[in-house]
Motif scaffolding. Structure first.
Motif, PDB file in Angstrom:
ATOM      1  N   THR A  43      43.967  23.020  37.078  1.00 47.35           N
ATOM      2  CA  THR A  43      42.658  22.384  36.964  1.00 47.35           C
ATOM      3  C   THR A  43      42.687  21.395  35.813  1.00 47.35           C
ATOM      4  OG1 THR A  43      41.484  24.322  37.824  1.00 47.35           O
ATOM      5  CG2 THR A  43      40.204  22.765  36.532  1.00 47.35           C
ATOM      6  N   VAL A  44      42.070  20.223  36.008  1.00 48.29           N
ATOM      7  CA  VAL A  44      42.001  19.200  34.963  1.00 48.29           C
ATOM      8  C   VAL A  44      40.536  18.860  34.706  1.00 48.29           C
ATOM      9  CG1 VAL A  44      42.662  16.879  34.247  1.00 48.29           C
ATOM     10  CG2 VAL A  44      44.247  18.259  35.620  1.00 48.29           C
ATOM     11  N   LEU A  45      40.147  18.898  33.435  1.00 49.64           N
ATOM     12  CA  LEU A  45      38.812  18.515  32.999  1.00 49.64           C
ATOM     13  C   LEU A  45      38.953  17.310  32.079  1.00 49.64           C
ATOM     14  CD1 LEU A  45      37.628  22.091  31.969  1.00 49.64           C
ATOM     15  CD2 LEU A  45      37.203  20.987  34.154  1.00 49.64           C
ATOM     16  N   THR A  46      38.062  16.338  32.212  1.00 47.82           N
ATOM     17  CA  THR A  46      38.159  15.128  31.393  1.00 47.82           C
ATOM     18  C   THR A  46      36.811  14.801  30.749  1.00 47.82           C
ATOM     19  OG1 THR A  46      37.716  13.751  33.344  1.00 47.82           O
ATOM     20  CG2 THR A  46      40.024  14.127  32.763  1.00 47.82           C
ATOM     21  N   GLY A  47      36.892  14.149  29.601  1.00 47.50           N
ATOM     22  CA  GLY A  47      35.687  13.715  28.900  1.00 47.50           C
ATOM     23  C   GLY A  47      36.019  12.596  27.935  1.00 47.50           C
ATOM     24  N   THR A  48      35.006  11.843  27.538  1.00 47.35           N
ATOM     25  CA  THR A  48      35.165  10.748  26.577  1.00 47.35           C
ATOM     26  C   THR A  48      34.254  11.008  25.388  1.00 47.35           C
ATOM     27  OG1 THR A  48      35.672   9.177  28.339  1.00 47.35           O
ATOM     28  CG2 THR A  48      35.021   8.263  26.210  1.00 47.35           C
ATOM     29  N   PHE A  49      34.826  10.939  24.198  1.00 48.38           N
ATOM     30  CA  PHE A  49      34.075  11.207  22.980  1.00 48.38           C
ATOM     31  C   PHE A  49      34.376  10.095  21.989  1.00 48.38           C
ATOM     32  CE2 PHE A  49      35.017  15.067  25.222  1.00 48.38           C
ATOM     33  CZ  PHE A  49      33.794  15.732  25.243  1.00 48.38           C
TER      34      PHE A  49
ATOM     35  N   GLY B 274      35.655   6.720  21.071  1.00 53.22           N
ATOM     36  CA  GLY B 274      36.674   5.903  21.724  1.00 53.22           C
ATOM     37  C   GLY B 274      37.864   6.716  22.188  1.00 53.22           C
ATOM     38  N   ASP B 275      37.738   8.038  22.162  1.00 51.11           N
ATOM     39  CA  ASP B 275      38.857   8.913  22.516  1.00 51.11           C
ATOM     40  C   ASP B 275      38.670   9.532  23.897  1.00 51.11           C
ATOM     41  OD1 ASP B 275      39.880   8.428  19.971  1.00 51.11           O
ATOM     42  OD2 ASP B 275      38.829  10.157  19.122  1.00 51.11           O
ATOM     43  N   THR B 276      39.762   9.641  24.622  1.00 50.77           N
ATOM     44  CA  THR B 276      39.765  10.320  25.918  1.00 50.77           C
ATOM     45  C   THR B 276      40.359  11.709  25.736  1.00 50.77           C
ATOM     46  OG1 THR B 276      40.053   8.231  27.109  1.00 50.77           O
ATOM     47  CG2 THR B 276      40.607  10.249  28.295  1.00 50.77           C
ATOM     48  N   VAL B 277      39.653  12.709  26.240  1.00 52.56           N
ATOM     49  CA  VAL B 277      40.097  14.090  26.072  1.00 52.56           C
ATOM     50  C   VAL B 277      40.316  14.707  27.451  1.00 52.56           C
ATOM     51  CG1 VAL B 277      39.595  16.354  25.071  1.00 52.56           C
ATOM     52  CG2 VAL B 277      38.789  14.262  23.935  1.00 52.56           C
TER      53      VAL B 277
ATOM     54  N   GLU C 237      44.354  17.679  25.323  1.00 50.70           N
ATOM     55  CA  GLU C 237      45.049  16.449  24.954  1.00 50.70           C
ATOM     56  C   GLU C 237      44.026  15.398  24.529  1.00 50.70           C
ATOM     57  OE1 GLU C 237      47.539  15.069  28.084  1.00 50.70           O
ATOM     58  OE2 GLU C 237      49.094  16.563  27.702  1.00 50.70           O
ATOM     59  N   VAL C 238      44.184  14.901  23.312  1.00 53.77           N
ATOM     60  CA  VAL C 238      43.294  13.870  22.785  1.00 53.77           C
ATOM     61  C   VAL C 238      44.086  12.573  22.664  1.00 53.77           C
ATOM     62  CG1 VAL C 238      41.782  13.182  20.891  1.00 53.77           C
ATOM     63  CG2 VAL C 238      41.992  15.611  21.500  1.00 53.77           C
ATOM     64  N   THR C 239      43.623  11.523  23.342  1.00 57.27           N
ATOM     65  CA  THR C 239      44.277  10.210  23.291  1.00 57.27           C
ATOM     66  C   THR C 239      43.333   9.232  22.625  1.00 57.27           C
ATOM     67  OG1 THR C 239      45.494  10.682  25.337  1.00 57.27           O
ATOM     68  CG2 THR C 239      45.353   8.376  24.644  1.00 57.27           C
ATOM     69  N   ASN C 240      43.792   8.602  21.539  1.00 52.48           N
ATOM     70  CA  ASN C 240      42.905   7.693  20.804  1.00 52.48           C
ATOM     71  C   ASN C 240      42.953   6.273  21.364  1.00 52.48           C
ATOM     72  OD1 ASN C 240      45.251   6.491  19.835  1.00 52.48           O
ATOM     73  ND2 ASN C 240      45.150   7.483  17.822  1.00 52.48           N
TER      74      ASN C 240
ATOM     75  N   LYS D  17      44.384   3.744  20.363  1.00 57.55           N
ATOM     76  CA  LYS D  17      45.703   3.120  20.275  1.00 57.55           C
ATOM     77  C   LYS D  17      46.709   3.778  21.224  1.00 57.55           C
ATOM     78  CE  LYS D  17      45.090   1.676  15.449  1.00 57.55           C
ATOM     79  NZ  LYS D  17      45.638   1.743  14.078  1.00 57.55           N
ATOM     80  N   SER D  18      46.195   4.584  22.153  1.00 61.10           N
ATOM     81  CA  SER D  18      47.008   5.255  23.183  1.00 61.10           C
ATOM     82  C   SER D  18      47.987   6.275  22.611  1.00 61.10           C
ATOM     83  CB  SER D  18      47.779   4.218  24.027  1.00 61.10           C
ATOM     84  OG  SER D  18      46.861   3.374  24.694  1.00 61.10           O
ATOM     85  N   LYS D  19      47.686   6.793  21.439  1.00 56.83           N
ATOM     86  CA  LYS D  19      48.469   7.870  20.850  1.00 56.83           C
ATOM     87  C   LYS D  19      47.825   9.202  21.233  1.00 56.83           C
ATOM     88  CE  LYS D  19      51.553   5.436  18.609  1.00 56.83           C
ATOM     89  NZ  LYS D  19      52.998   5.517  18.927  1.00 56.83           N
ATOM     90  N   THR D  20      48.664  10.171  21.624  1.00 58.70           N
ATOM     91  CA  THR D  20      48.158  11.446  22.112  1.00 58.70           C
ATOM     92  C   THR D  20      48.636  12.595  21.233  1.00 58.70           C
ATOM     93  OG1 THR D  20      48.114  10.673  24.406  1.00 58.70           O
ATOM     94  CG2 THR D  20      48.135  13.045  24.071  1.00 58.70           C
ATOM     95  N   ALA D  21      47.717  13.503  20.952  1.00 56.07           N
ATOM     96  CA  ALA D  21      48.042  14.762  20.289  1.00 56.07           C
ATOM     97  C   ALA D  21      47.633  15.892  21.227  1.00 56.07           C
ATOM     98  CB  ALA D  21      47.326  14.893  18.955  1.00 56.07           C
ATOM     99  N   SER D  22      48.457  16.939  21.279  1.00 52.12           N
ATOM    100  CA  SER D  22      48.199  18.052  22.196  1.00 52.12           C
ATOM    101  C   SER D  22      47.997  19.343  21.417  1.00 52.12           C
ATOM    102  CB  SER D  22      49.366  18.229  23.169  1.00 52.12           C
ATOM    103  OG  SER D  22      49.497  17.091  23.995  1.00 52.12           O
ATOM    104  N   PHE D  23      47.066  20.157  21.921  1.00 50.31           N
ATOM    105  CA  PHE D  23      46.716  21.412  21.273  1.00 50.31           C
ATOM    106  C   PHE D  23      46.756  22.527  22.321  1.00 50.31           C
ATOM    107  CE2 PHE D  23      44.598  17.775  19.452  1.00 50.31           C
ATOM    108  CZ  PHE D  23      44.881  17.875  18.098  1.00 50.31           C
ATOM    109  N   LEU D  24      47.736  23.405  22.189  1.00 52.17           N
ATOM    110  CA  LEU D  24      47.824  24.554  23.089  1.00 52.17           C
ATOM    111  C   LEU D  24      46.885  25.636  22.568  1.00 52.17           C
ATOM    112  CD1 LEU D  24      49.164  26.071  25.448  1.00 52.17           C
ATOM    113  CD2 LEU D  24      50.930  26.817  23.827  1.00 52.17           C
ATOM    114  N   CYS D  25      45.949  26.042  23.415  1.00 50.61           N
ATOM    115  CA  CYS D  25      44.899  26.958  22.982  1.00 50.61           C
ATOM    116  C   CYS D  25      44.833  28.191  23.872  1.00 50.61           C
ATOM    117  CB  CYS D  25      43.532  26.263  23.019  1.00 50.61           C
ATOM    118  SG  CYS D  25      43.434  24.726  22.083  1.00 50.61           S
TER     119      CYS D  25
END
Length: 259
Positions: A104-110, A112-115, A156-159, A161-169
Motif C-alpha cells: 500500500t502507498v500513501l502520499t501527501g504534500t506538506f 514544498g515536500d512530498t511525503v 520517505e520525505v523528498t524535498n 531539491k529532490s533529495k530523499t530521506a527514508s525513515f523505517l518505522c
C-alpha cells in the motif's frame, strides 16, 4: 473501527500441523553404514512406514482440505466483519490499495515536500493475542482478543531539491510510533534501484533521547501525527484481515481446480 470478531483459526491449524512434524522428527532413528573395506557415510533412516498414495487417498485429502477451507470461510462470514477502507489516512491519500496486493502507498504534500508512506503487509509480522492484549500466561484469550499484525512501514520525505530521506518505522501494540532506522535515499522496503539499497542506515534505537524526540517532532510536520499513526494502525489491522479472507477464497478456488 471495524474489527473481526472471530479468531484466525487457520493459524491454529498450521501450528497443530507443525506440532505433528516436530513430533515425527523426535522419533528414534537407526544408523546404518555401507559394508566393505571403506566405511561409507552414516545414513539416517526414520523408523516410519512409508505412506502409499493412491488416487482415492489424494481425492479424500483434497476433499478434506476443501471442507476445512469452507468451514473457515463460512465462520468468518458469519462472525467476522468485512472492513471498509477510506480514501485517506490522516492527511495522506491512498494512492495504491488493492485487496490481493500486500503493498500500500500513501502520499501527501506538506509545504514544498512530498511525503510517501509505503506499507508491505508481508513485512508486518503477526503478534498473538497474548502479546497484543497483555493476557497472562496460561489464560485463554476470548474471541474478541485476536492476533494482530505489527505495523511496519517506511516514510520517505523528498524535498524541493529532490533529495530523499527514508525513515523505517514501526508501531507498538498501543499504537505508539517508533522510528527504527534512518537513511538517505529510498529504503529497502521502497527502493527503486540498487543505489538506494547501498545507502547506510542508522539504528535510531541507539540515538540519544533528545535526538529521537526532535526526529518525531520533525516527522509530525510531515504528516506523521498521532492521528495518522492511529489511523494507520487500524488500516493495517483491517488490511490484514481483508487479505486473509481473500486468500481463503482464492485458495479454495485453486484447490477445486487441482487434480
Amino acid at each position: 473501527t471495524l474489527r473481526p470478531a472471530s479468531p484466525i483459526t487457520i493459524r491454529n491449524f498450521t501450528m497443530a500441523a507443525l506440532g505433528r512434524i516436530i513430533g515425527l522428527a523426535g522419533r528414534k532413528v537407526a544408523v546404518a553404514t555401507l559394508s566393505g573395506a571403506r566405511a561409507g557415510p552414516a545414513i539416517l533412516r526414520c523408523q516410519v512406514a512409508p505412506r502409499l498414495l493412491s488416487t482415492s487417498t489424494v481425492s479424500r485429502d483434497k476433499a478434506a482440505f476443501l471442507e476445512a477451507l469452507t468451514v473457515e470461510i463460512e465462520d468468518e462470514e458469519q462472525h467476522g466483519t468485512s472492513p471498509k477502507f477510506s480514501a485517506k489516512v490522516g492527511d495522506f491519500v491512498t494512492s495504491s490499495h488493492t485487496v490481493g496486493d500486500a503493498r500500500t502507498v500513501l502520499t501527501g504534500t506538506f509545504g514544498g515536500d512530498t511525503v510517501k508512506v509505503v506499507v508491505n503487509l508481508n513485512e508486518c509480522d503477526m503478534l498473538d493475542a497474548e502479546e497484543v492484549h497483555g493476557i497472562a500466561e496460561g489464560e485463554d484469550p476470548d474471541e474478541e482478543h485476536t492476533a494482530e499484525p505489527r505495523p511496519i512501514f517506511v516514510v520517505e520525505v523528498t524535498n524541493a531539491k529532490s533529495k530523499t530521506a527514508s525513515f523505517l518505522c514501526m508501531l507498538t501494540t498501543d499504537a505508539a510510533l517508533q522510528v527504527v532506522k534512518v537513511s538517505m535515499g529510498s529504503s529497502e522496503l521502497a527502493a527503486q534501484s540498487s543505489t538506494d539499497l547501498a545507502q547506510y542506515q542508522s539504528d535510531c534505537t541507539l540515538w540519544d533521547d533528545s535526538l529521537v524526540d526532535a526526529l518525531h517532532a520533525f516527522l509530525a510536520t510531515k504528516g506523521i501525527t498521532e492521528d495518522f499513526v492511529s489511523g494507520l494502525h487500524d488500516y493495517i489491522f483491517n488490511k490484514e484481515y481483508a487479505e486473509y479472507t481473500n486468500l481463503l477464497n482464492d485458495l479454495r478456488t485453486f484447490t477445486e481446480g487441482t487434480d
